[in-house]
Design an enzyme around this catalytic site. Sequence first.
Site, PDB file in Angstrom:
ATOM      1  NE  ARG A 172      -5.495   3.898   3.001  1.00 11.10           N
ATOM      2  CZ  ARG A 172      -6.081   3.039   2.173  1.00 11.10           C
ATOM      3  NH1 ARG A 172      -6.058   3.245   0.867  1.00 11.10           N
ATOM      4  NH2 ARG A 172      -6.686   1.964   2.644  1.00 11.10           N
ATOM      5  CG  MET A 184      -1.696   1.238   1.373  1.00  6.55           C
ATOM      6  SD  MET A 184      -2.742   1.416   2.842  1.00  6.55           S
ATOM      7  CE  MET A 184      -2.975  -0.185   3.465  1.00  6.55           C
ATOM      8  N   PRO A 185       0.967   1.971  -1.113  1.00  7.48           N
ATOM      9  CG  PRO A 185       1.291   2.435  -3.370  1.00  7.48           C
ATOM     10  CD  PRO A 185       0.446   1.625  -2.432  1.00  7.48           C
ATOM     11  CG  LEU A 186       1.899   6.815   3.829  1.00  6.59           C
ATOM     12  CD1 LEU A 186       0.458   7.305   3.895  1.00  6.59           C
ATOM     13  CD2 LEU A 186       2.368   6.363   5.198  1.00  6.59           C
TER      14      LEU A 186
END
Length: 65
Positions: free
Chosen positions: A40, A1-3
């Site tokens: 996100r 999940m890229p943040l």
Amino acid sequence: MPLIQVSIMEGRPEEKIEELIHELTTTTAETLGSPKENIRVLVTELPKTHWGIGGESGYKKNQSN
């Protein structure tokens, strides 16, 4: 999940922050092949008095312009 974390000086309209979030999400999805739902974006607005530019606060620098 890229943040993705972005720090900016306060004072931009909410519409511009929404646009930034949208564009960062779209670009990240295209670049990494990640679903948009998994991306996100955190935008932190800092007071101009807490942002340094060339040894002066953003507030002071803005006053001298």
